[in-house]
Design a protein around this motif. Structure first.
Motif, mmCIF file in Angstrom:
data_model
loop_
_atom_site.group_PDB
_atom_site.id
_atom_site.type_symbol
_atom_site.label_atom_id
_atom_site.label_comp_id
_atom_site.label_asym_id
_atom_site.label_seq_id
_atom_site.Cartn_x
_atom_site.Cartn_y
_atom_site.Cartn_z
ATOM 1 N N ARG A 28 0.846 -1.193 0.000
ATOM 2 C CA ARG A 28 0.000 0.000 0.000
ATOM 3 C C ARG A 28 0.880 1.241 0.000
ATOM 4 N NH1 ARG A 28 -1.624 -2.036 4.793
ATOM 5 N NH2 ARG A 28 -1.272 0.013 5.720
ATOM 6 N N LYS A 29 0.395 2.297 -0.600
ATOM 7 C CA LYS A 29 1.171 3.527 -0.664
ATOM 8 C C LYS A 29 1.423 4.120 0.712
ATOM 9 C CE LYS A 29 -0.335 4.778 -5.321
ATOM 10 N NZ LYS A 29 -1.113 5.706 -6.163
ATOM 11 N N SER B 95 5.266 5.132 -1.953
ATOM 12 C CA SER B 95 4.274 6.178 -2.170
ATOM 13 C C SER B 95 3.771 6.260 -3.600
ATOM 14 C CB SER B 95 4.854 7.539 -1.747
ATOM 15 O OG SER B 95 6.000 7.853 -2.514
ATOM 16 N N GLU B 96 4.463 5.641 -4.545
ATOM 17 C CA GLU B 96 4.066 5.772 -5.944
ATOM 18 C C GLU B 96 3.828 4.431 -6.623
ATOM 19 O OE1 GLU B 96 6.678 8.303 -8.131
ATOM 20 O OE2 GLU B 96 6.803 9.804 -6.551
ATOM 21 N N ILE B 97 3.630 3.374 -5.865
ATOM 22 C CA ILE B 97 3.427 2.075 -6.497
ATOM 23 C C ILE B 97 2.104 2.050 -7.263
ATOM 24 C CG2 ILE B 97 4.847 0.725 -4.916
ATOM 25 C CD1 ILE B 97 2.340 -0.019 -3.389
ATOM 26 N N VAL C 173 -4.388 -3.397 -3.471
ATOM 27 C CA VAL C 173 -4.750 -2.480 -2.387
ATOM 28 C C VAL C 173 -3.784 -1.293 -2.317
ATOM 29 C CG1 VAL C 173 -5.918 -4.249 -1.022
ATOM 30 C CG2 VAL C 173 -3.465 -3.893 -0.704
ATOM 31 N N ALA C 174 -3.087 -1.012 -3.407
ATOM 32 C CA ALA C 174 -2.104 0.077 -3.406
ATOM 33 C C ALA C 174 -2.707 1.393 -2.948
ATOM 34 C CB ALA C 174 -1.495 0.232 -4.805
ATOM 35 N N GLY D 146 12.393 -2.857 -5.967
ATOM 36 C CA GLY D 146 12.100 -2.079 -7.160
ATOM 37 C C GLY D 146 11.365 -0.792 -6.850
ATOM 38 N N ASN D 147 10.825 -0.665 -5.614
ATOM 39 C CA ASN D 147 10.160 0.576 -5.223
ATOM 40 C C ASN D 147 11.143 1.725 -5.112
ATOM 41 O OD1 ASN D 147 7.853 -0.938 -4.939
ATOM 42 N ND2 ASN D 147 8.026 -1.162 -2.745
#
Length: 466
Positions: free
Chosen positions: A222-223, A231-233, A258-259, A323-324
């Motif tokens: 989740r962001k 925060s940007e997924i 559920v991002a 990768g985030n």
């Protein structure tokens, strides 16, 4: 590999190690709890992954996730590969940006069939299993058993399996690698040199093996879980780190249904659906990982502060979702990657405002030596290339503007490169950013103890000490 699969009838597949459970209802577009499945969720693209029926009997295999490779004919593999390659997942992410988690889950399962699985951590990821169950489609679940989970987490796994009538696929670390790590560095080396090595052996490599048997996976990211890294997924993306069944870059798709959901809404959903939850949650554990690396959080603390707490402000990621982190020039120790000549990359400076003082090496040394300051200071030790410093720039500049004329000075000191050794030795620098408060009448600076760097939290820190 034992797979967690559900379908519209209850049956055991002989000799496969798989169980199928059933939903005895038809999924309807109207209301499911507080979630609505739109018509688009029902009238998806006609393209599907062409695999044999889910109740086909595959060959028995000791490997866990690569079951899909046993049930897909070679010519079908080529067809699926071609379909996945032409899909524009950036465009799909935009289309699904405002979709409900149920709709996103249904789209993922419909598109990838038996080639996709839910990554279940033993925490609130049970929401993903509930969403998958509500779609009425077959689904698979896997989890990483590091060998160091809490007893309550293992009990939770068992409760989830019984509640949904499924078998979770468990992935284990390589015993030889674990043995070598423990024999050479002990059971708790991560307290001294960081969690990355242990997580790499116990989590990242088992995950890599699991994903090599899939074309897509579903996570509970989740962001709001970690402003510095999540925060940007997007709700769906081509996995930037791991490879899937076909191998190579772009061979794995990552779904994050559920991002865009807040943690509170996840818990409202779990309570409404009356599903099992980990008993550790009732004792203050929010984000749950391995037992030695997880602790409860206090009221007002961010949920990720209970993970790897001894590392202070480092990125709270174990490597499963590295990768985030956009800036690949930053390694796990908070150091910028060096150019061939040994210098750090040249990037624009940050924290630029007239209400903020830029301290030189001599300036920070003088400030640190003063025992009778006329006014308190708050100073950030930073590196402009660090994504976590960049992420807090707006809040720190706002803090400086709010404190203008208040009697509290706000400063910054670039502590990488040639100044890093001094900052580590004299200024408590452990990772970037490190925030210090220099009080009046006291020479010893006080280190900001949390990674929660919004302006309200920073202001509360200052107000408590000035």
């Amino acid at each position: 590999m034992a797979l967690a699969v559900t379908s519209s009838s209850s049956a055991a597949v002989s000799g496969s190690g798989f169980s199928f459970s059933s939903s005895s209802y038809e999924l309807k577009a109207p209301q499911i709890g507080s979630f609505r499945l739109s018509e688009r969720a029902v009238n998806f693209s006609k393209r599907r992954c062409s695999v044999r029926p889910i109740n086909a009997q595959p060959k028995r295999s000791d490997s866990v996730v690569p079951f899909a490779a046993n049930i897909v004919a070679p010519e079908v593999v080529e067809k699926v590969e071609a379909e996945v390659e032409v899909e524009d997942y950036e465009q799909l992410a935009k289309e699904l940006e405002n979709a409900s988690p149920l709709e996103i889950m249904d789209r993922a399962l419909e598109k990838f069939g038996n080639d996709i699985a839910i990554a279940f951590s033993g925490a609130e990821d049970v929401a993903l299993i509930e969403y998958a169950h509500l779609t009425g489609r077959p689904f698979r679940v896997f989890s990483l058993d590091t060998g160091r989970l809490n007893p309550e987490t293992y009990q939770f796994f068992d409760a989830v399996e019984k509640h949904y009538g499924i078998h979770i696929e468990y992935m284990f670390p390589d015993s030889v690698e674990v043995q070598a790590l423990v024999r050479s560095k002990g059971l708790f080396s991560f307290y001294e040199d960081g969690h990355q090595e242990c997580c790499r052996v116990r989590k990242v490599r088992p995950l890599r093996r699991a994903l090599k048997g899939l074309r897509a996976w579903i996570t509970g990211q989740r962001k709001d879980q970690s402003p510095g890294t999540r925060s940007e997924i997007p709700v769906v993306q081509v996995d930037p780190v791991f490879e899937g069944l076909d191998g190579g870059s772009g061979s794995l798709v990552k779904w994050n249904p559920v991002a865009n959901v807040q943690g509170q809404d996840i818990w409202n959903f779990l309570r409404a659906m009356n599903v099992p939850v980990n008993s550790l949650h009732s004792r203050g554990f929010v984000s749950i990982g391995c037992e030695p690396c997880t602790r409860p959080v206090l009221p007002g603390q961010h949920e990720r502060e209970g993970r790897w707490w001894w590392e202070d402000a480092k990125a709270k990621e174990c490597g499963l979702h590295k990768g985030n982190i956009k800036d690949e020039n930053v390694n796990g120790n908070g150091n910028g990657a060096l150019h061939a000549n040994g210098t750090t990359p040249t990037v624009p400076d940050i924290f630029n405002t007239q209400n903020l003082v830029t301290l030189s090496r001599a300036g920070i040394e003088n400030l640190a030596r003063l025992e009778d300051r006329k006014e308190p200071w708050i100073v950030v030790l930073y590196a402009p290339w660090c994504p976590y410093c960049q992420a807090m720039e707006e809040s720190y500049v706002e803090l400086a503007d709010k404190l203008a004329g208040s009697g509290v000075k706000v400063g910054k000191f670039r502590a990488d490169g040639e100044h890093k050794e001094y900052a580590q030795r004299e200024l408590q620098l452990g990772s970037f950013p490190t925030i210090l408060f220099f009080p009046k009448y006291n020479s010893r600076p006080i280190k900001y103890p949390t990674e929660k760097r919004d302006v309200d939290s920073l202001m509360a820190f200052v107000n408590a000490l000035r």
